[in-house]
Motif scaffolding. Sequence first.
Motif, short mmCIF file in Angstrom:
data_model
loop_
_atom_site.label_atom_id
_atom_site.label_comp_id
_atom_site.label_asym_id
_atom_site.label_seq_id
_atom_site.Cartn_x
_atom_site.Cartn_y
_atom_site.Cartn_z
N VAL A 585 0.86 -1.13 -0.14
CA VAL A 585 0.05 -0.05 -0.17
C VAL A 585 1.04 1.30 -0.06
N LEU A 586 0.72 1.97 -1.06
CA LEU A 586 1.73 3.04 -1.08
C LEU A 586 1.16 4.41 -0.81
N GLN A 587 1.93 5.08 -0.10
CA GLN A 587 1.36 6.37 0.55
C GLN A 587 0.62 7.42 -0.28
N CYS A 588 1.03 7.14 -1.58
CA CYS A 588 0.67 8.06 -2.62
C CYS A 588 -0.85 7.85 -3.20
N GLY A 589 -1.34 6.87 -2.45
CA GLY A 589 -2.74 6.41 -2.87
C GLY A 589 -2.93 5.35 -3.68
N PHE A 590 -1.81 4.75 -4.29
CA PHE A 590 -2.05 3.52 -4.98
C PHE A 590 -1.43 2.35 -4.33
N ASN A 591 -2.16 1.15 -5.12
CA ASN A 591 -1.16 0.01 -4.58
C ASN A 591 -0.68 -0.78 -5.44
N ILE A 592 0.47 -1.70 -5.24
CA ILE A 592 0.94 -2.78 -6.16
C ILE A 592 0.93 -3.88 -5.63
N THR A 593 1.29 -4.86 -6.59
CA THR A 593 1.40 -6.35 -5.78
C THR A 593 2.91 -6.95 -5.99
N ALA A 594 3.54 -7.39 -5.02
CA ALA A 594 4.90 -7.96 -5.48
C ALA A 594 5.02 -9.16 -4.65
N ASN A 595 6.41 -9.87 -4.98
CA ASN A 595 6.38 -11.28 -4.43
C ASN A 595 7.42 -10.82 -3.44
N PHE A 596 6.80 -11.40 -2.01
CA PHE A 596 7.27 -10.89 -0.97
C PHE A 596 8.68 -11.80 -0.29
N GLY A 597 8.74 -12.99 -0.86
CA GLY A 597 9.79 -13.82 -0.59
C GLY A 597 9.15 -15.24 0.22
N LYS A 598 9.44 -15.51 1.23
CA LYS A 598 9.13 -16.83 1.77
C LYS A 598 8.15 -16.81 3.12
N ALA A 599 7.60 -18.10 3.23
CA ALA A 599 6.47 -17.98 4.35
C ALA A 599 6.65 -19.39 4.89
N LYS A 600 6.51 -19.72 6.09
CA LYS A 600 6.11 -21.01 6.46
C LYS A 600 4.95 -21.12 7.36
N SER A 601 4.05 -22.07 7.36
CA SER A 601 3.07 -22.35 8.19
C SER A 601 3.20 -23.92 8.85
N ARG A 602 2.93 -24.18 10.10
CA ARG A 602 3.04 -25.20 10.95
C ARG A 602 1.81 -25.33 11.73
N GLY A 603 1.23 -26.44 11.87
CA GLY A 603 -0.07 -26.65 12.72
C GLY A 603 -0.46 -27.98 12.81
N GLY A 604 -2.04 -28.08 13.18
CA GLY A 604 -2.58 -28.98 13.06
C GLY A 604 -4.30 -28.90 13.44
N GLU A 605 -4.96 -29.86 13.38
CA GLU A 605 -6.24 -29.65 13.60
C GLU A 605 -7.00 -30.90 14.32
N LEU A 606 -7.90 -30.97 14.99
CA LEU A 606 -8.41 -32.03 15.68
C LEU A 606 -10.01 -31.78 15.84
N GLU A 607 -10.68 -32.62 15.45
CA GLU A 607 -12.08 -32.63 15.63
C GLU A 607 -12.64 -34.10 16.32
N VAL A 608 -13.53 -33.89 17.32
CA VAL A 608 -14.02 -34.89 18.14
C VAL A 608 -15.49 -34.82 18.24
#
Length: 760
Positions: A585-608
Amino acid sequence: MRNRFSTLLWSASALGMAIIASGAHAHAQEQPASASEGGDIVVTAQKRSESAQKVPLSMTVLSAEDLEKRGVQSVYDLSRIAPSLSVVSSGPGENNLIIRGISSTAGSAATVGYYLDDTPIAASSNAALLSTRGVIDPSMLDVARVEVLRGPQGTLYGSSSMGGTVRYITAQPNLSKIEGKFGADLSGTEGGGFNWKLNGVINVPIVKDVLAVRIAAYGQRDDGYIDRYPISSTNYLAADTSVAPQHNVNTYDTHGVRVAVLYKPTDTLTIEPSFLYQYSRLGTPFTFDAVPGSLQNPIQARDIDETNTQKSWIANLTVKKEIGPIEITSSSSYFHREVNLIDDSSKVLAYYFGTPTVEPVAMYGNYRNKEFTQELRVGTNFKGPFQIIVGGFYHNVTAPLESSIPFPTDYAYRNDAPFSGYSTVYAGTRNATMKEYAGFGEASLAITRTLTARAGLRVFQVDQSFTQTGDGLFNGGYSAVSSQSHDHGVTPKFSLNWQATRDKMIYATISKGYRPGGPNNPAPANVCGTEVSGLGLSQNQLTAYGSDHLWNYEVGAKTSWFGHRLTVNGSLYYIDWSQVQQQIVLQCGFNITANFGKAKSRGGELEVEFRPTKKVTLGGGFGYTDATLGNDVPGTAAKNGNQLLNTPKWTASGSAEYRDHLNARLDGFARVDYSYMGPANFLYDTTSPFYHRQGFSIFNLRMGVNPASGPWEAAFYVNNLFNKAGATDLPTAISADLPTTRRVALNQPRTFGVKLGYKF
């Protein structure tokens, strides 16, 4: 390249016909939610009918009965139940879905697939440019079940399913009998007013066992619970409380109809045309202004009536033909969505240009999405250990957009600098197109009686283009740009499941999710050039952004115990996400899209789910998601280790239900549902007062009666029993966001209601 993928599309069809010629029998027909052995639900998550407990992937399935008992009215309500699903919502029809922390607010495609039967209805293309970006809210009326599939579903569902897929499966016409239901829901919201909903479904066989029609219709009116004051003329951060407010401005009106026809001229051929129309009108987005408002005092300070209307219709034709152990399915869909909105830009002009007083200024937006989808697939039900699904997919999107900020006729500073010399504050158009071609296949092999291996592959190409014009003060004068992008990718999937016993299954999966890049929305160099150069981005990155992809590594188990009285399902996952698409989000009032690099997601789910007695049912769901950036992002506040946006680490839900005979003629039930949405970050900028939201818990209560053998039911309910207020979104304005005040969405306050239903 395009010819190669077109050839691939037709090759998939040719392969299917070759298999047909071999003389095999299929049984992959869509079915409504129904009980299988042990009370399980039949699903079509893998595009064939299977017991939910036999499908080797992490999923939450809610039957029509579950939806009714839990009072699910919208896609946002699903996030109260399904672990690791987060729905970022600014009101009906203004939702973004996140599963397992795969959160992104940019790009030409969503990170979660969203389907109504076989029709993809996730936002695409220009949707990312509007504050109302996100998915529509199809009515839950006459929905047979909802399937929430966690983890990349890139093989069978395509490039928008990086985090997972949400599927609404509608009830199909009944060829054998007349049936129907009618309902009324009357309620009142604390701090608001009276709400009502009427709905009905009727199913009529025209020719028994051959032709039937099913019609569902509804109308709904919800009063609002947010008040609006004018903006103080001398302070854009204040409300003018000397003027009486407009009460309950966030009203919601909606109505719709769905017509489905089932024609079965032979035992092996079905033809199913359907049509859905839905209209909704928001008096204003379900947001308050954080300064001067707050969660405890959710008021708006706006000079403009921000009415928002949405019209959607979906036409589909599904044809299924069985030839021996083969079933051919063709699904053709046309999805049209139109959004018209008004956004208050009064504060924006006062802030950026320092006018002595705040003058009413409106921004107008019109967004249309026109999407054609064709899928042709062939599935098998061989008697042997080998099964396969192959198919071809084509998706064509046209998305024109218009937005404008005209000078009001009585604007006080029209002839003053810097406004003089411009005919408008802003006027822009954008015409975007997207075409996707794909071929896919998934095969399974029963290595032994208890061990099954699966492998899948999807190969696709995406072509995108846009032409954009801009004019006016905000644009620095007239400009016209156009750009295009071509992307292709491969998403494989491998899984192994061991059916240790009839009621216990363990599985492991490696799968890839993929999202194509696209042409960027260039910021005018004469307005934003200095700021953009400071980001260290190349010229190519300003005109296009690259694809992002992830690998998911998952293990899970689905188990039933004590004669199916106890069901325990769980999964653990690790996701490695590369070249993450995010919005700057640019402060000039416009937005652009760019590739940020890397991310990781770790976790789990449980349903009973546990049924200690025939009268008592207990349930619980838990999700843990640790999704973080893997590097700093130059030119932004995002740092290595930051939690991905709108992703709570913990989600939880619980329920307890008691059903019994009240007397010889009446049955009764009482139910309580609990949900917890953990804290999350709205922004990466930790210095912003709006970067973080607190977690919150919601309790719902429901009780009712019905005859022991009769067609009607009456229920009383209280949603949000303890009147807890929680922030649900920090939407991006379509004009510009200010660092000193933002719009914040919140959940519905305590609501008391009565629901009446009659079935025949």
